[in-house]
Scaffold this motif. Structure first.
Motif, PDB file in Angstrom:
ATOM      1  N   CYS A  76      97.246 -25.299   6.635  1.00  0.00           N
ATOM      2  CA  CYS A  76      97.735 -24.106   7.325  1.00  0.00           C
ATOM      3  C   CYS A  76      96.892 -22.866   7.052  1.00  0.00           C
ATOM      4  O   CYS A  76      97.185 -21.792   7.562  1.00  0.00           O
ATOM      5  N   HIS A  77      95.854 -23.002   6.252  1.00  0.00           N
ATOM      6  CA  HIS A  77      94.908 -21.889   6.076  1.00  0.00           C
ATOM      7  C   HIS A  77      94.186 -21.635   7.393  1.00  0.00           C
ATOM      8  O   HIS A  77      93.805 -20.511   7.696  1.00  0.00           O
ATOM      9  N   THR A  78      94.009 -22.681   8.170  1.00  0.00           N
ATOM     10  CA  THR A  78      93.371 -22.593   9.482  1.00  0.00           C
ATOM     11  C   THR A  78      94.423 -22.937  10.529  1.00  0.00           C
ATOM     12  O   THR A  78      95.099 -23.960  10.400  1.00  0.00           O
ATOM     13  N   PRO A  79      94.578 -22.129  11.577  1.00  0.00           N
ATOM     14  CA  PRO A  79      95.576 -22.450  12.598  1.00  0.00           C
ATOM     15  C   PRO A  79      95.299 -23.800  13.257  1.00  0.00           C
ATOM     16  O   PRO A  79      94.140 -24.158  13.494  1.00  0.00           O
ATOM     17  N   CYS A  80      96.360 -24.537  13.533  1.00  0.00           N
ATOM     18  CA  CYS A  80      96.191 -25.795  14.260  1.00  0.00           C
ATOM     19  C   CYS A  80      96.053 -25.481  15.746  1.00  0.00           C
ATOM     20  O   CYS A  80      96.631 -24.522  16.251  1.00  0.00           O
ATOM     21  N   LEU A  81      95.255 -26.295  16.417  1.00  0.00           N
ATOM     22  CA  LEU A  81      94.983 -26.083  17.837  1.00  0.00           C
ATOM     23  C   LEU A  81      96.099 -26.642  18.708  1.00  0.00           C
ATOM     24  O   LEU A  81      96.643 -27.709  18.423  1.00  0.00           O
ATOM     25  N   GLY A  82      96.394 -25.923  19.773  1.00  0.00           N
ATOM     26  CA  GLY A  82      97.402 -26.357  20.726  1.00  0.00           C
ATOM     27  C   GLY A  82      96.799 -26.641  22.084  1.00  0.00           C
ATOM     28  O   GLY A  82      95.816 -26.011  22.486  1.00  0.00           O
ATOM     29  N   THR A  83      97.386 -27.568  22.791  1.00  0.00           N
ATOM     30  CA  THR A  83      97.001 -27.862  24.168  1.00  0.00           C
ATOM     31  C   THR A  83      97.485 -26.715  25.055  1.00  0.00           C
ATOM     32  O   THR A  83      98.310 -25.893  24.616  1.00  0.00           O
ATOM     33  N   PRO A  84      97.033 -26.657  26.286  1.00  0.00           N
ATOM     34  CA  PRO A  84      97.571 -25.625  27.189  1.00  0.00           C
ATOM     35  C   PRO A  84      99.095 -25.675  27.287  1.00  0.00           C
ATOM     36  O   PRO A  84      99.753 -24.626  27.301  1.00  0.00           O
ATOM     37  N   ASP A  85      99.674 -26.880  27.305  1.00  0.00           N
ATOM     38  CA  ASP A  85     101.139 -27.010  27.355  1.00  0.00           C
ATOM     39  C   ASP A  85     101.787 -26.403  26.113  1.00  0.00           C
ATOM     40  O   ASP A  85     102.796 -25.704  26.204  1.00  0.00           O
ATOM     41  N   ASP A  86     101.202 -26.681  24.938  1.00  0.00           N
ATOM     42  CA  ASP A  86     101.726 -26.122  23.683  1.00  0.00           C
ATOM     43  C   ASP A  86     101.702 -24.598  23.727  1.00  0.00           C
ATOM     44  O   ASP A  86     102.690 -23.940  23.372  1.00  0.00           O
ATOM     45  N   THR A  96      99.917 -29.288  18.974  1.00  0.00           N
ATOM     46  CA  THR A  96      99.628 -30.717  18.869  1.00  0.00           C
ATOM     47  C   THR A  96      98.827 -31.085  17.627  1.00  0.00           C
ATOM     48  O   THR A  96      99.149 -32.056  16.952  1.00  0.00           O
ATOM     49  N   GLU A  97      97.790 -30.330  17.306  1.00  0.00           N
ATOM     50  CA  GLU A  97      96.997 -30.680  16.127  1.00  0.00           C
ATOM     51  C   GLU A  97      97.871 -30.705  14.877  1.00  0.00           C
ATOM     52  O   GLU A  97      97.768 -31.614  14.053  1.00  0.00           O
ATOM     53  N   GLY A  98      98.759 -29.744  14.727  1.00  0.00           N
ATOM     54  CA  GLY A  98      99.651 -29.696  13.581  1.00  0.00           C
ATOM     55  C   GLY A  98     100.696 -30.796  13.596  1.00  0.00           C
ATOM     56  O   GLY A  98     101.084 -31.311  12.544  1.00  0.00           O
TER      57      GLY A  98
END
Length: 154
Positions: free
Chosen positions: A33-43, A104-106
């Motif tokens: 969580c030090h780095t934000p997780c990436l989200g899809t456009p839907d997320d 999604t990445e998270g």
């Protein structure tokens, strides 16, 4: 005849990465969580609709260049990186998790991925980034950009 159901972004990323949603709050996973997780456009659309546009920013994902999976940066809207943790990390936890808004990445990330078993083509970040380039996602990307721009003005 019924219309074939469209595979969701989450399903595509799961298929391409071989990952499934996990829930782990061990210290190793929290370090991610030090780095934000990436989200899809839907997320990202769900996060904006929930009122968190102020914790998002327009970015260019360039890690794929270093991973050797693409030769250009991928423009997308993603969570802001704070001084030490992601903007959604509060009191030791992701505030999006219990709201079913975690990117999604998270959702798919887990402490079992290490340098010795990392495959760039199957990486979560790359497979999420691809969602921002897919023609099939242009409608949702357009909505996300409009919503993001309008919510940030308020």
């Amino acid at each position: 005849m019924g219309e074939l159901s469209r595979e969701s972004s989450l399903q595509r990323v799961m298929r391409a990465s071989g990952r499934v949603p996990v829930q782990c709050s061990c210290s190793i996973c929290k370090q991610q969580c030090h780095t934000p997780c990436l989200g899809t456009p839907d997320d990202i659309e769900r996060i904006i609709d929930a009122g968190y546009a102020d914790r998002l920013e327009l970015t260019n994902w360039a890690a794929g260049i270093f991973l050797g999976v693409i030769n250009v940066a991928v423009p997308m809207i993603q969570p802001v990186a704070g001084k030490e943790f992601c903007a959604f990390f509060e009191n030791g936890l992701c505030i999006l998790h219990d709201k079913n808004l975690k990117p999604t990445e998270g959702r798919l990330s887990h402490h079992t991925v290490r340098k010795d078993n990392f495959n760039p083509v199957m990486s979560l970040a790359w497979n999420v980034a691809k969602e921002w380039m897919m023609t099939d996602n242009m409608e949702v990307i357009s909505r996300v950009l409009n919503k993001f721009q309008n919510k940030r003005r308020l």
